[in-house]
Design a protein around this motif. Structure first.
Motif, PDB file in Angstrom:
ATOM      1  N   ILE A  14      35.939 -18.867  26.957  1.00 22.86           N
ATOM      2  CA  ILE A  14      37.316 -19.318  26.802  1.00 22.86           C
ATOM      3  C   ILE A  14      37.887 -18.595  25.605  1.00 22.86           C
ATOM      4  CG2 ILE A  14      38.720 -21.282  26.072  1.00 22.86           C
ATOM      5  CD1 ILE A  14      37.095 -23.042  27.791  1.00 22.86           C
ATOM      6  N   LYS A  15      39.130 -18.111  25.760  1.00 23.61           N
ATOM      7  CA  LYS A  15      39.729 -17.336  24.696  1.00 23.61           C
ATOM      8  C   LYS A  15      39.865 -18.193  23.442  1.00 23.61           C
ATOM      9  CE  LYS A  15      43.679 -14.330  23.802  1.00 23.61           C
ATOM     10  NZ  LYS A  15      44.568 -15.168  22.965  1.00 23.61           N
ATOM     11  N   ASN A  16      39.522 -17.623  22.328  1.00 23.13           N
ATOM     12  CA  ASN A  16      39.585 -18.339  21.069  1.00 23.13           C
ATOM     13  C   ASN A  16      40.954 -18.108  20.445  1.00 23.13           C
ATOM     14  OD1 ASN A  16      39.163 -19.464  18.579  1.00 23.13           O
ATOM     15  ND2 ASN A  16      37.141 -18.556  18.324  1.00 23.13           N
ATOM     16  N   THR A  17      41.642 -19.202  20.131  1.00 24.63           N
ATOM     17  CA  THR A  17      42.994 -19.053  19.588  1.00 24.63           C
ATOM     18  C   THR A  17      43.012 -19.203  18.070  1.00 24.63           C
ATOM     19  OG1 THR A  17      43.361 -21.386  19.982  1.00 24.63           O
ATOM     20  CG2 THR A  17      44.141 -19.864  21.675  1.00 24.63           C
ATOM     21  N   PHE A  18      41.827 -19.151  17.488  1.00 28.97           N
ATOM     22  CA  PHE A  18      41.749 -19.271  16.031  1.00 28.97           C
ATOM     23  C   PHE A  18      42.614 -18.207  15.360  1.00 28.97           C
ATOM     24  CE2 PHE A  18      39.908 -17.755  12.054  1.00 28.97           C
ATOM     25  CZ  PHE A  18      39.814 -18.932  11.333  1.00 28.97           C
TER      26      PHE A  18
END
Lengths: 196, 170
Positions: free
Chosen positions: A134-138
């Motif tokens: 899952i793409k990390n939006t950090f």
């Protein structure tokens, strides 16, 4: 009797349709229906290139840029410290563990690594080539600060254009003039981030 | 054990016995070796790896040269005696003795410039460009110059280490 069978069949049907719906619409990382045997993904490999990675925030324990297979860390030995301890770094040329690791909880310095810092892998881990599922939006803290600053700049610019300055007695001076000595002070009035 | 002694008495049988005792099966037929060091070896790269080449106990512990081999056997039989007289027949006793046993091995490998390692790993044929940066840096300097030998840097490559407090390199 007949009734019973029909009821039973209906029940089964309900069951299957329920499974089908669950299989189709539930978001999962599994990638296949729960009833199918999946072919396992290739195991990712450990990054072993000894290239330091950026830290995502200042206090982040740095990740390990090499493999640590079979490195023994227990009551007898600490293989990590055989390169990274204060005594060993001259020979190994490895980065020394931070001085905080030589402090007890009250900030007193110790002669050797503190017991609470002994188990390196509690904080430091190697990285693999695995792609995140899952793409990390950090967002890096510097990036968000930069964004905030931009936003603030845009806001103050529009405030100046509309001449609706409400605070302070500076309006005679042009705001945000580069090199203007009071630049920082003006900022402070508008935005708590201005001081950064 | 009986066979071992008979072999010494009947010189003709000696070499055969030597060969027979020079296998891993022999080494781990004694449960102290099987339960301790062998189980630990199984988790290491010398037991299972991508190339499928593995090292057995005698590869690392028994010299290839005949005279060295005999000398080593005499030493090893001391470990066998240790077993017979019950000094190291439990895990605890083994662990208590481990530092001493390990030091014997370190000393031996230090003295022969890690001969057993080099029987398989020849510096001559190491391609540094294919090694990790750390390995390359260590091998091209302190190893190549002869300042250090394999065992100085690669202790515990095949088994768990005993308490290394005071051991050089830790």
């Amino acid at each position: 009797m007949m009734k019973k069978i029909i009821f039973y069949l209906a029940f089964c049907l309900m069951g299957t349709s329920f499974v089908a719906v669950a299989g189709d619409t539930t978001a999962t990382l599994r990638g296949n229906a729960i009833t199918d045997d999946a072919y396992p993904e290739r195991m990712p490999t450990i990054e072993n290139d000894d290239v330091k990675r950026a830290r995502n925030y200042p206090m982040q324990p740095p990740t390990i840029p090499h493999k640590i297979d079979n490195y023994q860390v227990n009551i007898n030995v600490n293989k990590c410290l055989s390169c990274h301890s204060r005594r060993q770094t001259e020979e190994s040329q490895a980065p020394m563990v931070s001085v905080t690791h030589y402090m007890d909880r009250d900030g007193n310095f110790l002669a050797d690594v503190s017991p609470r810092r002994y188990f390196c892998n509690q904080c430091h881990v190697p990285q693999t080539t695995a792609k995140p599922l899952i793409k990390n939006t950090f967002e890096d803290v510097s990036a968000s600060l930069r964004k905030d600053k931009e936003k603030h700049r845009r806001e103050t610019a529009s405030v100046r254009k509309n001449k609706t300055i409400l605070v302070g007695d500076e309006p005679t001076q042009p705001l945000l003039q580069p090199g203007f000595p009071d630049h920082g002070r003006i900022h402070r009035r508008y935005h708590f981030l201005g001081w950064i | 054990m009986g066979g071992f002694i008979a072999g010494i008495i009947f010189w003709g049988g000696f070499n055969t016995v030597l060969e027979a005792t020079n296998t891993e099966t022999f080494c781990i037929s004694c449960h102290e070796m099987n339960n301790n060091v062998y189980q630990e070896l199984k988790t290491t790269i010398h037991y299972s790896n991508r190339s499928g080449v593995r090292a057995t106990c005698p590869d690392c512990h028994v010299p290839h040269k005949w005279t060295d081999k005999i000398a080593r056997k005499m030493q090893a039989s001391k470990e066998v005696w240790g077993k017979i007289f019950g000094t190291i027949n439990t895990r605890e006793k083994f662990l208590n003795k481990r530092l001493h046993l390990a030091q014997n091995e370190w000393q031996r490998l230090k003295a022969n410039n890690s001969l057993e390692c080099r029987n398989c790993h020849d510096l001559e044929f190491m391609d540094y460009t294919r090694q990790s940066k750390r390995a390359q840096a260590a091998h091209s300097t302190r190893l190549e110059s002869g300042e250090k030998t394999c065992i100085d840097c690669h202790k515990g490559i095949a088994h768990e280490l005993p308490d290394t407090a005071g051991v050089e390199g830790f």
